[in-house]
Design a protein around this motif. Structure first.
Motif, PDB file in Angstrom:
ATOM      1  N   ALA A 194       0.829  -1.204   0.000  1.00  0.00           N
ATOM      2  CA  ALA A 194       0.000   0.000   0.000  1.00  0.00           C
ATOM      3  C   ALA A 194       0.867   1.259   0.000  1.00  0.00           C
ATOM      4  CB  ALA A 194      -0.923  -0.002   1.220  1.00  0.00           C
ATOM      5  N   GLY A 195       1.959   1.230   0.782  1.00  0.00           N
ATOM      6  CA  GLY A 195       2.859   2.387   0.844  1.00  0.00           C
ATOM      7  C   GLY A 195       3.555   2.622  -0.486  1.00  0.00           C
ATOM      8  N   PHE A 196       3.967   1.556  -1.117  1.00  0.00           N
ATOM      9  CA  PHE A 196       4.622   1.659  -2.428  1.00  0.00           C
ATOM     10  C   PHE A 196       3.640   2.218  -3.460  1.00  0.00           C
ATOM     11  CE2 PHE A 196       5.004  -0.234  -6.637  1.00  0.00           C
ATOM     12  CZ  PHE A 196       6.242   0.233  -7.026  1.00  0.00           C
ATOM     13  N   GLU A 197       2.436   1.647  -3.490  1.00  0.00           N
ATOM     14  CA  GLU A 197       1.457   2.107  -4.485  1.00  0.00           C
ATOM     15  C   GLU A 197       1.122   3.582  -4.255  1.00  0.00           C
ATOM     16  OE1 GLU A 197      -2.481   0.189  -6.411  1.00  0.00           O
ATOM     17  OE2 GLU A 197      -2.745   0.872  -4.358  1.00  0.00           O
ATOM     18  N   ALA A 198       0.986   3.973  -2.988  1.00  0.00           N
ATOM     19  CA  ALA A 198       0.659   5.376  -2.690  1.00  0.00           C
ATOM     20  C   ALA A 198       1.769   6.298  -3.193  1.00  0.00           C
ATOM     21  CB  ALA A 198       0.455   5.558  -1.184  1.00  0.00           C
TER      22      ALA A 198
END
Ligand code: KG4
Ligand code: ZN
Length: 346
Positions: free
Chosen positions: A244-248
């Motif tokens: 989720a952090g990477f995609e954000a």
């Protein structure tokens, strides 16, 4: 190489990587049929595309796919007015399969054939949808091999505004997915995992947002993700949080670069295409940002974000209608700059 423009249906053939795509596009009636065969399951075992296996599988699948697509379109081979195929960029062996079959078919039928630029196919795919955008507009092209911002003045009139300095956006998704142990192709799997994580559990940098300019670089983000994963307990929760952090971080970076590009081009029209354009978080973030900043975004339907034959038949039909066609030689261009294309004026 101007000739009388083609006004009958055009067959499109896409074999640049690991999807065999075939479609028929009619200049008057639009898309008549499209079929796709994905080799993803075959390459999954190796964690990425194996070029030689890709070429061999295109050889196996292309002719039956052409026959099935023509049947679906309700026309015989003799109903075709031209053949378009992806001439590049892409894997040389894979491109040669499509180019060879397309040229041979056109030769046998005595109709024109044209090699099409794969990224132009992606770029104009949103024009296959209802209520299409008219140039000029800005395009974000994000696929497995490219991350580009392009100023589109017309069909074939492309100026590069920004490019990737290292990994392409899709490549960054795929490599991160592989690190987290997700199956190939990684982008969709990572996006799915991200829906179960917290976007702000890890504070990953937003690449190059601290500097002006429209180029992309994702290698620093990739290293941060690697370190975070190595230092973690590798639990399912952490895995989803990292996804989720990477995609954000990816989405925020892409959206901000689009806003800058629109400002630089003084435009309120954005087109997003290429495999990463299928990413739901990106689509939502651009819709949200556009509502605030006063720009509108056009996307292809998700199945036409990733590789497909429809986008090739479509560009082929536009260019063949403008009287462009190649000679009988089977030429491919595995490397081919998008901004070197000829304009197409019907
Ligand atoms: O345009 P494309 O099918 O092939 C190239 O021309 O490269 O793009 C494939 C890329 C892959 O890297 C894949 O992981 C990524 O697009 N992709 C996605 C999603 N769907 C495909 N990345 C993020 N989210 C998705 N939903
Ligand atoms: Zn592509």
């Amino acid at each position: 190489m101007a000739a009388a423009g083609v006004s009958k249906p055009v067959l499109g053939v896409e074999t640049s990587c690991d999807e065999t795509g075939v479609a028929v596009y009619d200049p008057a009636r639009g898309l008549l049929a499209h079929r796709l065969y994905s080799q993803a399951a075959m390459h999954a075992e190796y964690g990425g595309v194996v070029p030689e296996l890709a070429s061999r599988d295109h050889v196996r699948k292309l002719l039956p796919l052409i026959e099935a697509t023509l049947r679906e379109a309700g026309i015989g081979m003799h109903g075709l007015g031209g053949v378009a195929y992806t001439a590049g960029p892409g894997l040389a062996g894979a491109l040669l399969v499509g180019a060879g079959v397309a040229r041979a078919l056109a030769w046998a039928l005595q109709i024109p054939a044209l090699g099409v630029h794969h990224m132009e196919g992606h770029l104009l795919a949103p024009l296959l949808e209802p209520d299409p955008p008219q140039p000029p507009f800005v395009a974000l092209l994000v696929s497995g091999g490219h991350s580009m911002l392009v100023n589109v003045a017309g069909i074939g009139r492309y100026a590069l505004l920004g490019d990737t300095l290292d990994d392409a956006a899709g490549e960054a998704f795929d490599k991160t997915a592989m690190l987290l142990g997700l199956p190939y192709p990684g982008g969709p799997a990572l996006a799915e995992l991200a829906t179960r994580g917290r976007r702000d559990a890890f504070a990953f940098t937003r690449p190059l947002l601290d500097r002006p300019g429209l180029d992309f670089s994702f290698s620093g983000l990739k290293t941060q993700v690697l370190l975070a994963w190595q230092r973690s307990d590798r639990s399912a929760g952490v895995r989803a949080d990292i996804a989720a952090g990477f995609e954000a971080a990816m989405v925020e970076t892409l959206v901000e670069k689009c806003r800058r590009a629109l400002r630089a081009a003084d435009s309120t029209r954005l087109v997003v295409a290429g495999g990463v354009g299928a990413n739901r978080a990106l689509r939502e973030a651009l819709a949200h940002s556009g509502a605030q900043d006063g720009f509108r975004t056009w996307f292809p339907r998700p199945e036409f974000c990733t590789d497909n034959g429809a986008m090739i038949a479509h560009v082929g039909a536009l260019r063949l209608a403008a009287g462009q066609q190649g000679d009988a030689a089977i030429r491919i261009r595995p490397r081919w700059p998008l901004d070197s294309l000829e304009a197409a004026v019907a």
